[in-house]
Design an enzyme around this catalytic site. Structure first.
Site, PDB file in Angstrom:
ATOM      1  N   CYS A 142      43.726 137.259   2.269  1.00  0.00           N
ATOM      2  CA  CYS A 142      43.260 136.034   2.074  1.00  0.00           C
ATOM      3  C   CYS A 142      42.353 135.373   2.793  1.00  0.00           C
ATOM      4  O   CYS A 142      41.119 135.888   2.789  1.00  0.00           O
ATOM      5  CB  CYS A 142      44.643 135.065   1.308  1.00  0.00           C
ATOM      6  SG  CYS A 142      43.858 133.785   0.215  1.00  0.00           S
ATOM      7  N   LYS A 163      39.381 126.106  -7.780  1.00  0.00           N
ATOM      8  CA  LYS A 163      40.345 127.171  -7.016  1.00  0.00           C
ATOM      9  C   LYS A 163      40.656 128.084  -7.970  1.00  0.00           C
ATOM     10  O   LYS A 163      41.261 128.046  -9.108  1.00  0.00           O
ATOM     11  CB  LYS A 163      41.430 126.252  -6.455  1.00  0.00           C
ATOM     12  CG  LYS A 163      42.602 127.068  -5.775  1.00  0.00           C
ATOM     13  CD  LYS A 163      43.668 126.415  -5.073  1.00  0.00           C
ATOM     14  CE  LYS A 163      44.666 127.031  -4.374  1.00  0.00           C
ATOM     15  NZ  LYS A 163      45.820 126.258  -3.606  1.00  0.00           N
ATOM     16  N   SER A 192      45.290 132.594  -4.502  1.00  0.00           N
ATOM     17  CA  SER A 192      45.329 131.298  -4.399  1.00  0.00           C
ATOM     18  C   SER A 192      44.228 130.967  -3.220  1.00  0.00           C
ATOM     19  O   SER A 192      44.710 130.828  -2.197  1.00  0.00           O
ATOM     20  CB  SER A 192      46.690 130.708  -3.952  1.00  0.00           C
ATOM     21  OG  SER A 192      46.852 129.410  -3.756  1.00  0.00           O
ATOM     22  N   HIS A 235      47.447 137.300  -2.457  1.00  0.00           N
ATOM     23  CA  HIS A 235      48.628 137.159  -1.709  1.00  0.00           C
ATOM     24  C   HIS A 235      49.739 138.028  -2.238  1.00  0.00           C
ATOM     25  O   HIS A 235      50.823 137.686  -3.026  1.00  0.00           O
ATOM     26  CB  HIS A 235      49.043 135.935  -1.972  1.00  0.00           C
ATOM     27  CG  HIS A 235      48.437 134.697  -1.035  1.00  0.00           C
ATOM     28  ND1 HIS A 235      48.347 134.786   0.268  1.00  0.00           N
ATOM     29  CD2 HIS A 235      47.332 134.054  -1.431  1.00  0.00           C
ATOM     30  CE1 HIS A 235      47.796 133.772   0.878  1.00  0.00           C
ATOM     31  NE2 HIS A 235      46.977 133.405   0.023  1.00  0.00           N
ATOM     32  N   GLU A 237      52.384 139.128  -0.846  1.00  0.00           N
ATOM     33  CA  GLU A 237      53.570 138.798  -0.267  1.00  0.00           C
ATOM     34  C   GLU A 237      54.309 137.721  -0.789  1.00  0.00           C
ATOM     35  O   GLU A 237      55.591 137.226  -0.445  1.00  0.00           O
ATOM     36  CB  GLU A 237      53.219 138.594   1.335  1.00  0.00           C
ATOM     37  CG  GLU A 237      52.839 137.079   1.696  1.00  0.00           C
ATOM     38  CD  GLU A 237      51.365 136.853   1.244  1.00  0.00           C
ATOM     39  OE1 GLU A 237      50.764 135.695   1.667  1.00  0.00           O
ATOM     40  OE2 GLU A 237      50.502 137.616   0.768  1.00  0.00           O
ATOM     41  N   ARG A 249      53.028 120.728  -4.979  1.00  0.00           N
ATOM     42  CA  ARG A 249      52.345 119.991  -3.824  1.00  0.00           C
ATOM     43  C   ARG A 249      50.642 119.521  -4.242  1.00  0.00           C
ATOM     44  O   ARG A 249      50.763 118.190  -4.137  1.00  0.00           O
ATOM     45  CB  ARG A 249      52.174 120.993  -2.938  1.00  0.00           C
ATOM     46  CG  ARG A 249      51.450 120.437  -1.549  1.00  0.00           C
ATOM     47  CD  ARG A 249      50.832 121.486  -0.793  1.00  0.00           C
ATOM     48  NE  ARG A 249      49.776 122.380  -1.435  1.00  0.00           N
ATOM     49  CZ  ARG A 249      49.129 123.297  -1.095  1.00  0.00           C
ATOM     50  NH1 ARG A 249      49.867 124.041  -0.167  1.00  0.00           N
ATOM     51  NH2 ARG A 249      48.243 124.015  -1.864  1.00  0.00           N
TER      52      ARG A 249
END
EC number: 2.3.1.46
Length: 313
Positions: A142, A163, A192, A235, A237, A249
């Site tokens: 990333c 985003k 992300s 991502h 992972e 968040r």
């Protein structure tokens, strides 16, 4: 084969509950085998969560892997206990005179920060430069992929207006490339990020092998010809709930984030998300370990030589 990590690392208990083979340092020392040495430079704020995610993917390989954790500097962390960092993380000065089979540089929440404004940018450049002569293959994830492209190709930072968040469809472009062995023609992976990775731009300004792209997310996976640098812009992972936690968040911080794409059933955040990328993540890391690291690395790391690497696929 297992991963070898410190006996008291919190990730060990988590992985054992998932029936993942984690070998103690004591048992590993008794085996007559040259394990792979993999260093993880963890740039994420929640280091325990991130290290567990990467260790989970590294564990699904027939190769024995010794993992060491690296921190970028000695500044106190707001999200990770100092005791944990002191017990399980090394400073660069402690490893710079050693060679490693693999290096993973994680993402970082710096998508809207210019490189020169990143407080540890000079230190990160030093580590990336060091890796050229001390690491067989480096995996940039990333934000680290964007940083690596800046260092290796002097590519300027390109940022999206909105985003990119969600789970996106990707297609492969070089089905016989070792990193793609076993991949389906189309697969899902989470993103992300604010960074923009245009296939046309990378093809024009680099000599990278572009291995997988998405109509919505751009380039997802690319490597240098010698496979010593592998760039993953998403991502793989991530846990099932990582995108959800980021979404909650951002809502809590007064932002107006879009609902992550193709993530919640019926696009309803009240529905538990489905992890549709897990098998891809395991296969990607297994292929990286096998074809970019194990098949290329010297048996004796003390005799590491950049010229020794083949460029064959």
């Amino acid at each position: 084969m297992p991963i070898r990590i410190p006996d008291q690392l919190p990730a060990a208990d988590v992985l054992r509950t998932e029936n993942i083979f984690v070998m103690s340092e004591t048992r590993a020392a008794s085996q007559e085998i040259r394990p792979l040495r993999v260093l993880i430079l963890n740039l994420m704020p929640k280091k325990i969560e991130t290290e567990t995610q990467f260790l989970r993917l590294l564990s699904n390989s027939p190769l024995q892997v010794n993992v060491e954790l690296l921190r970028i500097d000695d500044r106190p962390s707001k999200n990770t206990p100092t005791e944990h960092l002191d017990n399980f993380y090394r400073q660069f000065e402690m490893v710079k005179n050693r060679n490693f089979d693999g290096l993973i540089i994680t993402g970082a929440p710096l998508g809207l920060v210019q490189f020169e404004d990143v407080i540890y940018w000079d230190h990160l450049k030093t580590i990336m430069e060091w890796a050229k002569s001390h690491v067989t293959s480096t995996l940039y994830v990333c934000w680290a992929a964007q940083a690596g492209l800046k260092l290796l190709y002097d590519l300027p930072k390109k940022t999206r207006k909105e985003k990119l968040s969600g789970v996106y469809h990707h297609r492969i472009h070089k089905p016989y490339h070792p990193v793609l062995r076993g991949f389906d023609d189309s697969f899902l992976a989470p993103h992300s990020r604010y960074a923009d990775f245009s296939p046309e731009y990378l093809a024009e300004h680099t000599d990278l092998d572009i291995l997988a792209t998405s109509d919505d997310a751009g380039v997802y996976l690319a490597t240098t010809k010698d496979k010593r640098n592998v760039f993953v812009t998403g991502h793989p992972e991530y846990d099932p709930h990582t995108l959800h936690n980021e979404y909650i968040r951002d809502l809590g911080e007064g932002m107006e984030p879009a609902i992550p794409v193709n993530y919640y059933p019926n696009d309803n955040p009240d529905n538990p998300p489905i992890a549709s990328w897990r098998s891809h993540g395991h296969l990607l890391f297994s292929n990286w370990l096998n074809y970019c690291v194990y098949q290329q690395t010297p048996y004796d790391l003390d005799h590491f030589s950049e010229e020794a690497f083949t460029k064959d696929e």
